[in-house]
Design a protein around this motif. Structure first.
Motif, PDB file in Angstrom:
ATOM      1  N   PRO A 164     -36.995   1.865   9.734  1.00  0.00           N
ATOM      2  CA  PRO A 164     -38.303   1.214   9.640  1.00  0.00           C
ATOM      3  C   PRO A 164     -38.645   0.545  10.962  1.00  0.00           C
ATOM      4  O   PRO A 164     -37.762   0.124  11.705  1.00  0.00           O
ATOM      5  N   MET A 165     -39.930   0.453  11.255  1.00  0.00           N
ATOM      6  CA  MET A 165     -40.384  -0.148  12.505  1.00  0.00           C
ATOM      7  C   MET A 165     -41.107  -1.461  12.214  1.00  0.00           C
ATOM      8  O   MET A 165     -41.843  -1.569  11.239  1.00  0.00           O
TER       9      MET A 165
ATOM     10  N   ALA B 142     -44.902  -8.771  14.225  1.00  0.00           N
ATOM     11  CA  ALA B 142     -43.900  -9.824  14.053  1.00  0.00           C
ATOM     12  C   ALA B 142     -44.563 -11.190  13.998  1.00  0.00           C
ATOM     13  O   ALA B 142     -45.398 -11.520  14.843  1.00  0.00           O
ATOM     14  N   VAL B 143     -44.198 -11.964  13.007  1.00  0.00           N
ATOM     15  CA  VAL B 143     -44.691 -13.334  12.861  1.00  0.00           C
ATOM     16  C   VAL B 143     -43.578 -14.266  13.327  1.00  0.00           C
ATOM     17  O   VAL B 143     -42.445 -14.160  12.853  1.00  0.00           O
TER      18      VAL B 143
ATOM     19  N   GLY C  49     -43.336  -0.585   2.766  1.00  0.00           N
ATOM     20  CA  GLY C  49     -43.274  -1.423   3.962  1.00  0.00           C
ATOM     21  C   GLY C  49     -42.978  -2.886   3.710  1.00  0.00           C
ATOM     22  O   GLY C  49     -42.947  -3.678   4.648  1.00  0.00           O
ATOM     23  N   THR C  50     -42.733  -3.274   2.468  1.00  0.00           N
ATOM     24  CA  THR C  50     -42.449  -4.680   2.160  1.00  0.00           C
ATOM     25  C   THR C  50     -40.943  -4.939   2.170  1.00  0.00           C
ATOM     26  O   THR C  50     -40.158  -4.097   1.745  1.00  0.00           O
TER      27      THR C  50
ATOM     28  N   SER D  14     -43.895 -10.839   8.310  1.00  0.00           N
ATOM     29  CA  SER D  14     -44.049  -9.752   9.282  1.00  0.00           C
ATOM     30  C   SER D  14     -44.391  -8.455   8.559  1.00  0.00           C
ATOM     31  O   SER D  14     -44.148  -8.300   7.368  1.00  0.00           O
ATOM     32  N   LYS D  15     -44.976  -7.518   9.295  1.00  0.00           N
ATOM     33  CA  LYS D  15     -45.388  -6.226   8.723  1.00  0.00           C
ATOM     34  C   LYS D  15     -44.471  -5.128   9.250  1.00  0.00           C
ATOM     35  O   LYS D  15     -44.208  -5.053  10.447  1.00  0.00           O
TER      36      LYS D  15
END
Length: 141
Positions: free
Chosen positions: A49-50, A54-55, A82-83, A108-109
């Motif tokens: 995963p990428m 970014a938080v 993606g979670t 973050s995503k």
């Protein structure tokens, strides 16, 4: 006699070379299977995963006063949507730091990993480095 020994040595070496090539060829398909929960690990057929957005972790006053440098490392499953899920702390740094790290990771995503070109749940390590408030502490995959 010398020719016979050389011939036997060549025969032995060529036999070993043929035997060694009978293993699984590098280009042969390697089948990766998920664990009991349907989660894959990164490998030949599974992409990582990428991190898309970014938080940064938020420093509390207590964290700044501690002048701590270090890293909070988490083992996390990034689901096919993606979670982040199934979070396990691998390398703790301290309660406040670890809480700030998981909050940053949760916000973050991520783009999910893939298995054979389809989105899949993949387990990865995510680290959040803390540098005494000097730099943003963002998750790193």
């Amino acid at each position: 006699m010398r020719k016979t020994e050389c011939a036997l040595a060549i025969l032995a070496l060529s036999s070993i070379a043929v035997w060694a090539q009978q293993g699984t060829p590098a280009n042969e398909a390697y089948h990766q299977t998920p664990d009991k929960d349907g989660v894959y690990f990164v490998g030949p057929q599974v992409s990582q995963p990428m991190l898309v957005h970014a938080v940064p972790a938020i420093y509390t006053d207590e964290m700044l006063k501690s002048k701590t440098w270090g890293m909070s490392v988490w083992s996390i499953v990034i689901r096919a949507d993606g979670t982040p899920a199934d979070r396990h702390l691998v390398q703790p740094l301290g309660t406040s730091f670890d809480a700030a790290a998981i909050d940053a990771i949760n916000q973050s995503k991520f783009e999910p990993g893939t298995w054979n070109g389809k989105s899949a749940s993949v387990r990865i390590a995510v680290a959040v480095p803390f540098r005494y408030g000097k730099y943003p502490s963002v998750p790193v995959v």
